[in-house]
Write an enzyme that holds these catalytic residues in place. Sequence first.
Site, short mmCIF file in Angstrom:
data_model
loop_
_atom_site.label_atom_id
_atom_site.label_comp_id
_atom_site.label_asym_id
_atom_site.label_seq_id
_atom_site.Cartn_x
_atom_site.Cartn_y
_atom_site.Cartn_z
N GLU A 159 0.93 -1.05 0.04
CA GLU A 159 -0.01 0.02 0.15
C GLU A 159 0.92 1.22 0.09
O GLU A 159 0.59 2.14 -0.54
CB GLU A 159 -0.85 0.00 1.12
CG GLU A 159 -1.90 -0.81 1.03
CD GLU A 159 -2.70 -0.82 -0.13
OE1 GLU A 159 -3.41 0.16 -0.45
OE2 GLU A 159 -3.28 -1.91 -0.54
N SER A 187 18.78 -7.99 -9.52
CA SER A 187 17.43 -8.28 -10.45
C SER A 187 17.61 -9.42 -11.67
O SER A 187 16.67 -9.96 -11.97
CB SER A 187 17.20 -6.83 -10.75
OG SER A 187 16.68 -5.90 -9.87
N HIS A 243 2.47 -10.11 -9.88
CA HIS A 243 4.00 -10.43 -9.96
C HIS A 243 4.66 -9.40 -9.00
O HIS A 243 5.64 -9.50 -8.28
CB HIS A 243 4.46 -10.28 -11.40
CG HIS A 243 5.93 -10.58 -11.40
ND1 HIS A 243 6.56 -11.76 -11.04
CD2 HIS A 243 6.81 -9.78 -11.73
CE1 HIS A 243 7.94 -11.39 -11.23
NE2 HIS A 243 7.93 -10.35 -11.70
N SER A 244 4.40 -8.21 -9.14
CA SER A 244 4.84 -6.70 -8.65
C SER A 244 3.79 -5.87 -8.43
O SER A 244 2.84 -5.96 -9.08
CB SER A 244 6.06 -6.52 -9.17
OG SER A 244 6.22 -5.90 -10.40
#
Length: 396
Positions: free
Chosen positions: A73, A159, A288-289
């Site tokens: 959030e 990443s 997923h993200s």
Amino acid sequence: MQDLNFPGGKVPLTSQMKFISEASHKRLPCYRVLNDDGSLISNTIHEQVGEDVAVNMYSAMVTLKTMDTFLYEAQRQGRISFYMTSFGEEAVNIASAAALSPQDFVLPQYREAGVLLWRGFTVQECTNQCFGNKDDKGKGRQMPVHYGSNKHNVITISSPLATQISQAAGVAYSLKMDKRGACAVAFTGDGGTSEGDFHAGLNFAAVMEAPVIFICRNNGWAISTPVHEQFRSDGVVAKGLGYGIRSIRVDGNDVIAVYSAIRAARNMAINEGRPILVEAMTYRVGHHSTSDDSTKYRPMNEIEYWKTARNPIFIFKKYVERYGWWSEDKESELVRNVKKQVLEAIKTAEGMEKPALTEMFTDVYDQMPPNLYEQERSIRDSMKKYPKDYPIDLHV
């Protein structure tokens, strides 16, 4: 016919031309201990989990979910730039972490925050990393959720997909050479098994007999790519055979099954000097993200089913309640305390100043070369010239 001694060992000969079948129609079984109502399946072989460990695992799962909820959030509110949740995969996180030793080296992908929490990396430390403040262990250089901790033997997340798999084989071989009595543990998703590093890592580990556990969270989706579009094999566990690696498929939403499988895998990896592949069958309930909207490529009823009927937290809560180890009063207290802890961590992290500007140029060279001196000078000149374009909390 006699066997023929080819390089690598004897091979039986045959006069029949027979191709090996591409795949069996009968899928490999999935190890499971708990029913969805939290009861034990009859005649299962599993590790006995006492009250303290069980309650701690359940509490850690709730903590992970709560932290994910509020930091997700926070990104939606524009307070951090990016976030990835572990919704639906809490059992793989916490149960595997509980089954390992603190001396084991963990090479996570990016959905293993629970492993760090279990090892003592605090909610505040996670939040500092996501906000990239001056107390961030990574000095503000990494994207959010790219955690790491030397203290807790957790290699910093990077990443590029699947790089940690081949690295884990090397870490494990080093542990073996040093006779450390520990193993390396590499996490990846099903999408990571489509990368070349997966195959190189498994082959290297098998040949070098490295004590490493490869844990694949097969959560059904590599971002928007479903597993049936990634490979034709029977999931991931079948790939171990091709590399000569002992493998198991486990219900990734079953805490006791994951805990038991990883404990056994660790014992085999260290005592027998071998790699182990574990395919944890789970489901990514969240997107997923924060850059993804999974409702665009998968049905809502599928998400809802895994969010409710096969929720690993719900299932394990029923288990600890069955033994009288948990109650609604304890649940209320836990939720209240964890929520307070996370909100205070966010407030603290957000109010903290950013790392010093000099940290952008350190930790690469022993002595900073002239071109980096020039870059730092150029940035400082720009900040003086355009002060409104730079964050007021930037610590120069």
